[in-house]
Design a protein around this motif. Structure first.
Motif, mmCIF file in Angstrom:
data_model
loop_
_atom_site.group_PDB
_atom_site.id
_atom_site.type_symbol
_atom_site.label_atom_id
_atom_site.label_comp_id
_atom_site.label_asym_id
_atom_site.label_seq_id
_atom_site.Cartn_x
_atom_site.Cartn_y
_atom_site.Cartn_z
ATOM 1 N N PRO A 166 0.808 -1.222 0.000
ATOM 2 C CA PRO A 166 0.000 0.000 0.000
ATOM 3 C C PRO A 166 0.844 1.277 0.000
ATOM 4 C CG PRO A 166 -0.358 -1.282 2.020
ATOM 5 C CD PRO A 166 0.573 -2.057 1.150
ATOM 6 N N TYR A 167 2.067 1.216 0.449
ATOM 7 C CA TYR A 167 2.953 2.384 0.506
ATOM 8 C C TYR A 167 3.994 2.361 -0.616
ATOM 9 C CZ TYR A 167 5.420 -1.344 2.904
ATOM 10 O OH TYR A 167 5.978 -2.561 3.210
ATOM 11 N N ALA A 168 3.757 1.587 -1.662
ATOM 12 C CA ALA A 168 4.738 1.408 -2.740
ATOM 13 C C ALA A 168 4.917 2.659 -3.601
ATOM 14 C CB ALA A 168 4.339 0.237 -3.624
ATOM 15 N N LEU A 169 3.903 3.517 -3.665
ATOM 16 C CA LEU A 169 3.926 4.721 -4.505
ATOM 17 C C LEU A 169 4.291 4.365 -5.938
ATOM 18 C CD1 LEU A 169 5.572 7.171 -1.958
ATOM 19 C CD2 LEU A 169 3.145 6.908 -2.477
ATOM 20 N N CYS A 170 5.486 4.675 -6.399
ATOM 21 C CA CYS A 170 5.836 4.423 -7.802
ATOM 22 C C CYS A 170 6.992 3.429 -7.927
ATOM 23 C CB CYS A 170 6.149 5.731 -8.498
ATOM 24 S SG CYS A 170 7.496 6.640 -7.722
ATOM 25 N N SER A 171 7.098 2.492 -7.008
ATOM 26 C CA SER A 171 8.189 1.506 -7.029
ATOM 27 C C SER A 171 8.238 0.736 -8.341
ATOM 28 C CB SER A 171 8.035 0.511 -5.883
ATOM 29 O OG SER A 171 8.092 1.157 -4.652
ATOM 30 N N LYS A 172 7.078 0.270 -8.796
ATOM 31 C CA LYS A 172 7.017 -0.509 -10.034
ATOM 32 C C LYS A 172 7.525 0.315 -11.217
ATOM 33 C CE LYS A 172 3.784 -2.836 -13.131
ATOM 34 N NZ LYS A 172 2.411 -3.268 -13.361
ATOM 35 N N ALA A 173 7.105 1.555 -11.296
ATOM 36 C CA ALA A 173 7.517 2.421 -12.410
ATOM 37 C C ALA A 173 9.017 2.720 -12.377
ATOM 38 C CB ALA A 173 6.719 3.723 -12.376
ATOM 39 N N VAL A 174 9.563 2.944 -11.193
ATOM 40 C CA VAL A 174 10.996 3.250 -11.074
ATOM 41 C C VAL A 174 11.831 2.045 -11.507
ATOM 42 C CG1 VAL A 174 12.863 3.746 -9.435
ATOM 43 C CG2 VAL A 174 10.697 4.998 -9.293
ATOM 44 N N ARG A 175 11.504 0.861 -10.952
ATOM 45 C CA ARG A 175 12.268 -0.341 -11.322
ATOM 46 C C ARG A 175 12.093 -0.662 -12.804
ATOM 47 N NH1 ARG A 175 10.812 -2.139 -5.939
ATOM 48 N NH2 ARG A 175 8.875 -2.960 -6.784
ATOM 49 N N GLY A 176 10.868 -0.539 -13.305
ATOM 50 C CA GLY A 176 10.623 -0.824 -14.722
ATOM 51 C C GLY A 176 11.378 0.118 -15.637
ATOM 52 N N GLY A 177 11.391 1.393 -15.303
ATOM 53 C CA GLY A 177 12.102 2.374 -16.129
ATOM 54 C C GLY A 177 13.602 2.114 -16.175
ATOM 55 N N LEU A 178 14.175 1.792 -15.031
ATOM 56 C CA LEU A 178 15.613 1.487 -15.001
ATOM 57 C C LEU A 178 15.922 0.213 -15.780
ATOM 58 C CD1 LEU A 178 16.412 2.439 -11.304
ATOM 59 C CD2 LEU A 178 17.208 3.624 -13.368
ATOM 60 N N CYS A 179 15.065 -0.799 -15.639
ATOM 61 C CA CYS A 179 15.301 -2.058 -16.351
ATOM 62 C C CYS A 179 15.130 -1.907 -17.855
ATOM 63 C CB CYS A 179 14.403 -3.156 -15.795
ATOM 64 S SG CYS A 179 14.937 -3.673 -14.148
ATOM 65 N N ARG A 180 14.290 -0.983 -18.283
ATOM 66 C CA ARG A 180 14.170 -0.712 -19.722
ATOM 67 C C ARG A 180 15.505 -0.223 -20.288
ATOM 68 N NH1 ARG A 180 9.201 -1.314 -21.376
ATOM 69 N NH2 ARG A 180 7.486 -0.995 -19.932
ATOM 70 N N MET A 181 16.256 0.491 -19.471
ATOM 71 C CA MET A 181 17.566 0.991 -19.895
ATOM 72 C C MET A 181 18.626 -0.105 -19.849
ATOM 73 S SD MET A 181 17.478 4.591 -17.840
ATOM 74 C CE MET A 181 19.061 5.137 -18.399
ATOM 75 N N LEU A 182 18.443 -1.086 -18.972
ATOM 76 C CA LEU A 182 19.471 -2.102 -18.735
ATOM 77 C C LEU A 182 19.291 -3.374 -19.553
ATOM 78 C CD1 LEU A 182 19.624 -1.763 -14.856
ATOM 79 C CD2 LEU A 182 21.296 -0.912 -16.512
ATOM 80 N N PHE A 183 18.050 -3.823 -19.725
ATOM 81 C CA PHE A 183 17.801 -5.092 -20.402
ATOM 82 C C PHE A 183 18.030 -4.972 -21.906
ATOM 83 C CE2 PHE A 183 14.559 -6.829 -17.069
ATOM 84 C CZ PHE A 183 15.565 -6.865 -16.128
ATOM 85 N N GLY A 184 18.289 -6.118 -22.537
ATOM 86 C CA GLY A 184 18.473 -6.155 -23.979
ATOM 87 C C GLY A 184 17.245 -5.677 -24.723
ATOM 88 N N ARG A 185 16.064 -6.158 -24.306
ATOM 89 C CA ARG A 185 14.783 -5.748 -24.873
ATOM 90 C C ARG A 185 13.702 -5.887 -23.811
ATOM 91 N NH1 ARG A 185 13.524 -9.051 -30.099
ATOM 92 N NH2 ARG A 185 15.103 -10.268 -29.093
ATOM 93 N N THR A 186 12.737 -4.993 -23.834
ATOM 94 C CA THR A 186 11.615 -5.073 -22.892
ATOM 95 C C THR A 186 10.302 -4.837 -23.616
ATOM 96 O OG1 THR A 186 11.783 -2.727 -22.337
ATOM 97 C CG2 THR A 186 12.956 -4.258 -20.906
ATOM 98 N N GLY A 187 9.278 -5.531 -23.158
ATOM 99 C CA GLY A 187 7.939 -5.336 -23.696
ATOM 100 C C GLY A 187 7.205 -4.266 -22.914
#
Length: 90
Positions: free
Chosen positions: A25-46
């Motif tokens: 409930p207190y996650a705020l934008c955790s998913k968006a932050v991790r997802g955005g960083l992983c988009r920069m790091l991974f070979g390809r993301t959907g």
């Protein structure tokens, strides 16, 4: 590896990896932050990927993840990995 990717990797492992799980409930934008960083790091993301709290994947450059897929809490990935669409890894 570019300077921008190195900064993203540093941000992921020092801050984003330790943010609360995305369903907390207190996650705020955790998913968006991790997802955005992983988009920069991974070979390809959907679209709509979810990288959960504590996930470890090294540099991530050999990871491909499809649409609506996720890597679960405290998961550890190594080597070249392709995750298809609509997959949730524990």
């Amino acid at each position: 590896m570019s300077i921008l990717k190195n900064i993203a990797l540093l941000c992921y492992y020092t801050v984003a990896r330790h943010l609360p799980a995305s369903d907390a409930p207190y996650a705020l934008c955790s998913k968006a932050v991790r997802g955005g960083l992983c988009r920069m790091l991974f070979g390809r993301t959907g679209k709509n990927i979810n990288i959960e709290h504590g996930a470890y994947f090294g540099r991530g450059s050999e990871i491909i993840i499809g649409d609506h897929s996720g890597i679960g809490l405290n998961a550890r990935l190594s080597g070249p990995i392709t995750i298809g669409s609509s997959v949730m890894m524990g």
